[in-house]
Design a protein around this motif. Structure first.
Motif, PDB file in Angstrom:
ATOM      1  N   LEU A 570      -7.893   2.219   0.612  1.00  0.00           N
ATOM      2  CA  LEU A 570      -6.737   2.961   0.100  1.00  0.00           C
ATOM      3  C   LEU A 570      -6.122   3.912   1.122  1.00  0.00           C
ATOM      4  CD1 LEU A 570      -8.213   3.942  -3.396  1.00  0.00           C
ATOM      5  CD2 LEU A 570      -7.083   1.807  -2.726  1.00  0.00           C
ATOM      6  N   THR A 571      -6.864   4.248   2.164  1.00  0.00           N
ATOM      7  CA  THR A 571      -6.409   5.302   3.073  1.00  0.00           C
ATOM      8  C   THR A 571      -5.953   4.796   4.434  1.00  0.00           C
ATOM      9  OG1 THR A 571      -8.722   5.655   3.714  1.00  0.00           O
ATOM     10  CG2 THR A 571      -7.816   7.065   1.965  1.00  0.00           C
ATOM     11  N   SER A 572      -6.053   3.505   4.684  1.00  0.00           N
ATOM     12  CA  SER A 572      -5.525   2.922   5.926  1.00  0.00           C
ATOM     13  C   SER A 572      -5.464   1.412   5.739  1.00  0.00           C
ATOM     14  CB  SER A 572      -6.414   3.261   7.127  1.00  0.00           C
ATOM     15  OG  SER A 572      -7.568   2.444   7.163  1.00  0.00           O
ATOM     16  N   GLY A 573      -4.907   0.730   6.735  1.00  0.00           N
ATOM     17  CA  GLY A 573      -4.839  -0.721   6.668  1.00  0.00           C
ATOM     18  C   GLY A 573      -6.002  -1.410   7.346  1.00  0.00           C
ATOM     19  N   ASP A 574      -6.978  -0.652   7.847  1.00  0.00           N
ATOM     20  CA  ASP A 574      -8.028  -1.214   8.691  1.00  0.00           C
ATOM     21  C   ASP A 574      -8.908  -2.239   7.994  1.00  0.00           C
ATOM     22  OD1 ASP A 574      -7.040   0.475  10.590  1.00  0.00           O
ATOM     23  OD2 ASP A 574      -8.689   1.929  10.490  1.00  0.00           O
ATOM     24  N   TYR A 575      -9.063  -2.141   6.666  1.00  0.00           N
ATOM     25  CA  TYR A 575      -9.940  -3.057   5.933  1.00  0.00           C
ATOM     26  C   TYR A 575      -9.158  -4.020   5.037  1.00  0.00           C
ATOM     27  CZ  TYR A 575     -13.930  -0.304   7.497  1.00  0.00           C
ATOM     28  OH  TYR A 575     -14.882   0.304   8.274  1.00  0.00           O
ATOM     29  N   LEU A 576      -7.874  -4.090   5.234  1.00  0.00           N
ATOM     30  CA  LEU A 576      -7.042  -4.960   4.397  1.00  0.00           C
ATOM     31  C   LEU A 576      -6.880  -6.327   5.037  1.00  0.00           C
ATOM     32  CD1 LEU A 576      -4.208  -2.470   3.369  1.00  0.00           C
ATOM     33  CD2 LEU A 576      -6.326  -3.009   2.143  1.00  0.00           C
ATOM     34  N   ILE A 577      -6.690  -7.334   4.207  1.00  0.00           N
ATOM     35  CA  ILE A 577      -6.393  -8.671   4.692  1.00  0.00           C
ATOM     36  C   ILE A 577      -4.994  -9.067   4.208  1.00  0.00           C
ATOM     37  CG2 ILE A 577      -8.838  -9.333   4.659  1.00  0.00           C
ATOM     38  CD1 ILE A 577      -8.204 -11.076   2.197  1.00  0.00           C
ATOM     39  N   PRO A 578      -4.349 -10.008   4.874  1.00  0.00           N
ATOM     40  CA  PRO A 578      -3.025 -10.454   4.424  1.00  0.00           C
ATOM     41  C   PRO A 578      -3.062 -10.911   2.970  1.00  0.00           C
ATOM     42  CG  PRO A 578      -3.496 -11.299   6.612  1.00  0.00           C
ATOM     43  CD  PRO A 578      -4.774 -10.676   6.131  1.00  0.00           C
ATOM     44  N   GLY A 579      -2.069 -10.478   2.204  1.00  0.00           N
ATOM     45  CA  GLY A 579      -1.988 -10.859   0.794  1.00  0.00           C
ATOM     46  C   GLY A 579      -2.592  -9.858  -0.160  1.00  0.00           C
ATOM     47  N   ASP A 580      -3.273  -8.826   0.352  1.00  0.00           N
ATOM     48  CA  ASP A 580      -3.784  -7.775  -0.534  1.00  0.00           C
ATOM     49  C   ASP A 580      -2.601  -7.073  -1.217  1.00  0.00           C
ATOM     50  OD1 ASP A 580      -6.438  -8.191  -0.024  1.00  0.00           O
ATOM     51  OD2 ASP A 580      -6.674  -6.510   1.372  1.00  0.00           O
ATOM     52  N   ILE A 581      -2.756  -6.803  -2.505  1.00  0.00           N
ATOM     53  CA  ILE A 581      -1.719  -6.107  -3.265  1.00  0.00           C
ATOM     54  C   ILE A 581      -2.088  -4.635  -3.357  1.00  0.00           C
ATOM     55  CG2 ILE A 581      -0.416  -6.022  -5.411  1.00  0.00           C
ATOM     56  CD1 ILE A 581      -0.148  -8.658  -3.827  1.00  0.00           C
ATOM     57  N   LEU A 582      -1.226  -3.774  -2.824  1.00  0.00           N
ATOM     58  CA  LEU A 582      -1.430  -2.332  -2.898  1.00  0.00           C
ATOM     59  C   LEU A 582      -0.786  -1.817  -4.184  1.00  0.00           C
ATOM     60  CD1 LEU A 582      -0.294  -1.537   0.758  1.00  0.00           C
ATOM     61  CD2 LEU A 582      -2.589  -2.089  -0.027  1.00  0.00           C
ATOM     62  N   LEU A 583      -1.492  -0.974  -4.916  1.00  0.00           N
ATOM     63  CA  LEU A 583      -0.974  -0.528  -6.215  1.00  0.00           C
ATOM     64  C   LEU A 583      -1.194   0.964  -6.413  1.00  0.00           C
ATOM     65  CD1 LEU A 583       0.249  -1.357  -8.992  1.00  0.00           C
ATOM     66  CD2 LEU A 583      -2.098  -1.698  -9.798  1.00  0.00           C
ATOM     67  N   ASN A 584      -0.162   1.633  -6.876  1.00  0.00           N
ATOM     68  CA  ASN A 584      -0.248   2.980  -7.430  1.00  0.00           C
ATOM     69  C   ASN A 584       0.161   2.828  -8.891  1.00  0.00           C
ATOM     70  OD1 ASN A 584       0.582   5.586  -8.418  1.00  0.00           O
ATOM     71  ND2 ASN A 584       0.670   6.320  -6.310  1.00  0.00           N
ATOM     72  N   ASP A 585      -0.827   2.807  -9.781  1.00  0.00           N
ATOM     73  CA  ASP A 585      -0.579   2.454 -11.176  1.00  0.00           C
ATOM     74  C   ASP A 585       0.568   3.250 -11.779  1.00  0.00           C
ATOM     75  OD1 ASP A 585      -3.094   0.698 -12.065  1.00  0.00           O
ATOM     76  OD2 ASP A 585      -3.798   2.319 -10.759  1.00  0.00           O
ATOM     77  N   GLY A 586       1.523   2.519 -12.340  1.00  0.00           N
ATOM     78  CA  GLY A 586       2.644   3.144 -13.009  1.00  0.00           C
ATOM     79  C   GLY A 586       3.750   3.621 -12.096  1.00  0.00           C
ATOM     80  N   HIS A 587       3.586   3.443 -10.759  1.00  0.00           N
ATOM     81  CA  HIS A 587       4.573   4.005  -9.833  1.00  0.00           C
ATOM     82  C   HIS A 587       5.086   3.009  -8.799  1.00  0.00           C
ATOM     83  CE1 HIS A 587       4.135   8.082 -11.367  1.00  0.00           C
ATOM     84  NE2 HIS A 587       2.824   7.887 -11.387  1.00  0.00           N
ATOM     85  N   HIS A 588       4.193   2.376  -8.047  1.00  0.00           N
ATOM     86  CA  HIS A 588       4.681   1.556  -6.938  1.00  0.00           C
ATOM     87  C   HIS A 588       3.652   0.494  -6.566  1.00  0.00           C
ATOM     88  CE1 HIS A 588       7.354   0.493  -3.745  1.00  0.00           C
ATOM     89  NE2 HIS A 588       6.480   0.785  -2.785  1.00  0.00           N
ATOM     90  N   THR A 589       4.160  -0.572  -5.938  1.00  0.00           N
ATOM     91  CA  THR A 589       3.276  -1.627  -5.435  1.00  0.00           C
ATOM     92  C   THR A 589       3.937  -2.275  -4.224  1.00  0.00           C
ATOM     93  OG1 THR A 589       2.028  -3.633  -6.027  1.00  0.00           O
ATOM     94  CG2 THR A 589       4.252  -3.438  -6.923  1.00  0.00           C
ATOM     95  N   ALA A 590       3.118  -2.852  -3.357  1.00  0.00           N
ATOM     96  CA  ALA A 590       3.597  -3.534  -2.152  1.00  0.00           C
ATOM     97  C   ALA A 590       2.556  -4.554  -1.742  1.00  0.00           C
ATOM     98  CB  ALA A 590       3.847  -2.528  -1.024  1.00  0.00           C
ATOM     99  N   THR A 591       2.911  -5.422  -0.792  1.00  0.00           N
ATOM    100  CA  THR A 591       1.992  -6.457  -0.323  1.00  0.00           C
ATOM    101  C   THR A 591       1.612  -6.202   1.126  1.00  0.00           C
ATOM    102  OG1 THR A 591       3.019  -8.086  -1.787  1.00  0.00           O
ATOM    103  CG2 THR A 591       1.640  -8.933  -0.001  1.00  0.00           C
ATOM    104  N   ASN A 592       0.317  -6.132   1.387  1.00  0.00           N
ATOM    105  CA  ASN A 592      -0.138  -6.010   2.768  1.00  0.00           C
ATOM    106  C   ASN A 592       0.040  -7.355   3.480  1.00  0.00           C
ATOM    107  OD1 ASN A 592      -1.767  -4.647   4.978  1.00  0.00           O
ATOM    108  ND2 ASN A 592      -2.985  -6.479   4.601  1.00  0.00           N
ATOM    109  N   VAL A 593       0.492  -7.324   4.741  1.00  0.00           N
ATOM    110  CA  VAL A 593       0.682  -8.587   5.462  1.00  0.00           C
ATOM    111  C   VAL A 593      -0.091  -8.667   6.777  1.00  0.00           C
ATOM    112  CG1 VAL A 593       2.934  -9.000   4.426  1.00  0.00           C
ATOM    113  CG2 VAL A 593       2.815  -7.830   6.616  1.00  0.00           C
ATOM    114  N   THR A 594      -0.597  -7.551   7.294  1.00  0.00           N
ATOM    115  CA  THR A 594      -1.300  -7.569   8.580  1.00  0.00           C
ATOM    116  C   THR A 594      -2.808  -7.581   8.379  1.00  0.00           C
ATOM    117  OG1 THR A 594       0.492  -6.392   9.703  1.00  0.00           O
ATOM    118  CG2 THR A 594      -1.653  -6.321  10.753  1.00  0.00           C
ATOM    119  N   LEU A 595      -3.507  -8.337   9.215  1.00  0.00           N
ATOM    120  CA  LEU A 595      -4.962  -8.401   9.175  1.00  0.00           C
ATOM    121  C   LEU A 595      -5.537  -7.122   9.761  1.00  0.00           C
ATOM    122  CD1 LEU A 595      -7.554 -10.016   8.663  1.00  0.00           C
ATOM    123  CD2 LEU A 595      -7.277 -11.038  10.938  1.00  0.00           C
ATOM    124  N   GLY A 596      -6.325  -6.401   8.958  1.00  0.00           N
ATOM    125  CA  GLY A 596      -6.904  -5.132   9.390  1.00  0.00           C
ATOM    126  C   GLY A 596      -7.837  -5.281  10.573  1.00  0.00           C
TER     127      GLY A 596
END
Length: 735
Positions: A570-596
């Motif tokens: 949740l605090t950086s992109g270092d452990y994310l993989i392409p296609g991960d869905i970032l969510l702030n419940d009730g407020h915002h969402t986005a799609t991660n595209v870079t390999l951490g």
């Protein structure tokens, strides 16, 4: 030409400005040039984003912040232009559009015969001390590029005239010219500046006409002639001896190929006719001194088509110092390497460390060559040239990890640029319409930023939703990239289903959409998940029930996504993989595209094994006063929205997942409340952090506690529970 439909100028609409709010629409028939008349070349002096702009921080980083708030978006200035040219925060020169092209400017004033405000798009060039020729040449070139772009857009003849109130008015004119015709106030710009360097408005008209003429002639695609094979190998070897990185060398070679077909004596074709000399004749004349205008003639020459006077002067001096012909191949390569090391250190770093040809090629193209057309198609084309040279002359050592990844994932150059990025960590983000609002704009992406690829940021995110099959995750990432890069897809909450409808109509591929449509953050992400389901034949994704940020957590976990709530996700992109869905419940969402960077060795999209298997453990959302106070629990829900409704109906309660994390209302534990003073009597306080939210009325002057911030707005302590009382911090002073 530098600007076109694929490569538009920067757009920072100043909708708070007096002119933007008070003007009317008109039909552009020409372009009128101004300069500011003040020694301040920075754009931030005049251009700043709206206070409630969703991308305000992006613009403040790009432009720099006006510490005095005396820019034209924050003062009552009875003037306004369609765009500005000046220096960004990093010192580079750029054009920034600040009003729509069909908004009548308040620029030149009026005279006895009327006003060019009725007929001409207008812009300002930020002046310096009027003694830096390099700066003048740069802003003049940008002004010509923008004028050519607008002439092409509106069918304007750059050397023509229009009839206005019985007068023949040049289509390209400056403030001086408008005054002489009785169509403007008594100003001397821009000719008080331009004539210092021998430039008149007739010069500008001719230069704009030349840009349009060159753009209309479709150049043939260069190819490697048989006779240049020896040159190609020699250039490769000389570059490699210095750069020691095959990807960097190939990136340079691809650009040399596009610029000159690897011919060191190549004179820009348009100048062969105007100068009446062939490549050989021009080279000989420069060498023997009979042609003395090499530095100032603006003719592209050599392997990298040196055009600017400072580079041509440096090249000529380097050739003389080494006793070489100006057309000597090895001398030009050495001069290029010298410039990269000494003057373009950021490019040199990329050349020596690049992990792909595209990375190196883009650095040379966008930061050194800077041709008129820098579109995605041009970037791909030059990188492909580089790939050809790499396959011919590159080392036969085992493929690097980046190569293996690209091959295994069968990534296009465009997708690889973002997914395998080794620098910026990217997400696909849809945030607001062209006016910085949530609805009401035109269909399609009017600014290129309504749905865009941007750097990862901390929203903050409350969870990450990951599909365990990496092949599916990769598809989600490529769909998100394609949607962000297609300017037919914009943002509007009131029309957010039109994107899904168009996706379905074109066979679920965002890149194929040709009809303007709209999404919003959640509608876009959910539509792409549906599309992945249809493209890959996964029923659970085709039929998922996610519709907005309030139900995505429960809907997507039911559809097979893993729920990740550890802070490292949740605090950086270092452990994310392409296609991960970032969510702030009730407020915002986005799609991660870079390999951490911390999971690169675990990324195997051809395998169905997840990177970090995490079982879905959240089965209930428990509503309590606190996680530790079990006796206060008044409900346990499997559907997040039901838990949210329960919290909304019971003040002082919150919803927790099975791990004890508070998921509603969302918390931001790192925020420290502070006091602000409101002095004005007409500051609205609203139900949300934007002018698109309803106002309660004017807040009384006084001191208030701010308990959270979002996009330049502050949440008032009295409204913290429901998060429904916000003020613009631009009109409050922090104590």
């Amino acid at each position: 030409m530098k600007y076109n439909e694929k490569n538009k100028p920067l757009v920072c609409m100043m909708t708070q400005s007096t002119c933007y709010k008070g003007t009317r629409k008109f039909t552009p028939k020409g372009v009128l040039w101004h300069s500011t008349g003040a020694n301040n070349p920075t754009l931030k002096r005049y251009v700043q984003p709206d206070d409630n702009a969703a991308d305000k921080s992006y613009w403040l980083n790009l432009l720099g912040k006006n510490a005095y708030a005396n820019d034209w978006n924050h003062i009552d200035r009875q003037a306004g232009l369609n765009f500005w040219i000046g220096k960004l925060a990093d010192g580079t020169v750029a054009a920034v559009q600040t009003m729509p092209w069909d908004y009548r400017p308040w620029g030149c004033g009026s005279g006895s015969n009327g006003s060019c405000n009725d007929t001409h798009i207008q812009f300002e060039i930020c002046e310096d001390g009027l003694n830096d020729k390099n700066y003048w040449n740069t802003v003049y070139k940008e002004a010509c590029e923008m004028t050519a772009y607008l002439c092409k857009m509106f069918g304007i003849d750059p050397k023509g005239t229009i009839n206005y109130n019985g007068l023949q008015v040049p289509t390209i004119i400056d403030h001086t010219g408008s005054h002489s015709l009785g169509l403007g106030s008594n100003h001397g710009d821009v000719q008080h500046w331009s004539r210092k360097y021998g430039v008149t408005m007739e010069t500008a008209r001719n230069d704009v006409a030349a840009l349009l003429a060159a753009d209309s002639a479709a150049p043939a695609t260069p190819s490697v002639p048989a006779q240049t094979e020896n040159d190609a190998k020699a250039i490769w070897d000389r570059l490699y001896a210095a750069i020691q990185n095959p990807y960097g060398v190939a990136g340079v070679m691809g650009n040399f190929m596009a610029e000159s077909s690897l011919r060191a004596n190549n004179l820009q074709n348009s100048y062969e006719k105007s100068l009446g000399m062939t490549d050989e004749q021009y080279t000989a004349a420069v060498d023997n001194g009979s042609y003395t205008n090499f530095i100032q003639d603006k003719a592209g020459y050599g392997l990298y088509q040196a055009t600017y006077w400072s580079i041509k002067e440096s090249l000529l001096n380097f050739a003389k110092a080494n006793g070489k012909s100006i057309g000597d191949r090895d001398m030009q390569v050495d001069h290029f390497l010298k410039m990269m090391r000494e003057e373009y250190s950021s490019i040199w770093k990329v050349l020596t460390t690049a992990k792909s040809v595209r990375e190196a090629s883009d650095a040379v193209l966008l930061k050194f060559e800077r041709p008129a057309d820098q579109s995605e198609a041009v970037q791909v084309k030059r990188a492909k040239y580089g790939e050809e040279f790499l396959s011919k002359y590159g080392p036969t050592s085992p493929a690097t990890q980046a190569e293996e990844q690209a091959e295994a994932e069968q990534l296009s150059d465009t997708h690889a640029k973002y997914i395998l990025s080794s620098g910026t960590h990217y997400i696909s983000n849809s945030g607001s319409d062209e006016n910085g609002a949530y609805s009401g704009g035109q269909a399609g992406d009017q600014t290129g930023k309504e749905w865009r690829i941007r750097d990862w940021y901390n929203r903050p995110w409350t969870c990450v939703l990951r599909y365990p099959d990496q092949t599916v995750a990769l598809k989600l990432a490529t769909l998100a990239i394609d949607a962000a890069l297609n300017d037919r897809i914009g943002y509007d909450q009131s029309q957010n289903r039109t994107y899904l409808n168009q996706l379905k109509a074109v066979g679920w591929e965002p890149s194929k959409i040709t009809v303007n449509c709209e999404a919003d953050c959640s509608a876009g992400v959910c539509a792409n998940i549906t599309a992945a389901g249809h493209l890959l034949g996964i029923k659970a994704l085709q039929n998922h029930t996610g519709t907005y940020t309030g139900n995505m957590r429960s809907a997507l976990t039911k559809a097979g996504f893993q729920l990740l709530t550890d802070s490292k996700y949740l605090t950086s992109g270092d452990y994310l993989i392409p296609g991960d869905i970032l969510l702030n419940d009730g407020h915002h969402t986005a799609t991660n595209v870079t390999l951490g960077k911390n999971v690169k060795d675990q990324w195997k999209p051809t395998s169905t094994t997840p990177v970090t298997p995490v079982p879905v453990t959240t089965k209930y959302y428990r509503v309590r006063k606190s996680w530790k106070d079990k006796s206060s629990q008044i409900g346990a829900f499997t559907v997040f929205q039901n838990a949210k409704n329960c919290v909304d109906a019971n003040p002082d309660y919150a919803a927790f997942d099975d791990s004890g994390n508070q998921v509603y209302p969302t918390t931001q534990t790192t925020f420290t409340p502070y006091l602000v003073k409101v002095s004005i009597t007409d500051l609205n306080y609203r139900k949300g952090p934007s002018t698109s939210y309803a106002s309660y009325g004017y807040i009384e002057p006084g001191v208030y506690t701010i308990v959270d911030e979002q996009d330049g707005w502050g949440l008032l302590k009295a409204y913290a529970d429901q998060r429904n009382g916000w003020i613009s911090l631009a009109y409050a002073k922090k104590l």
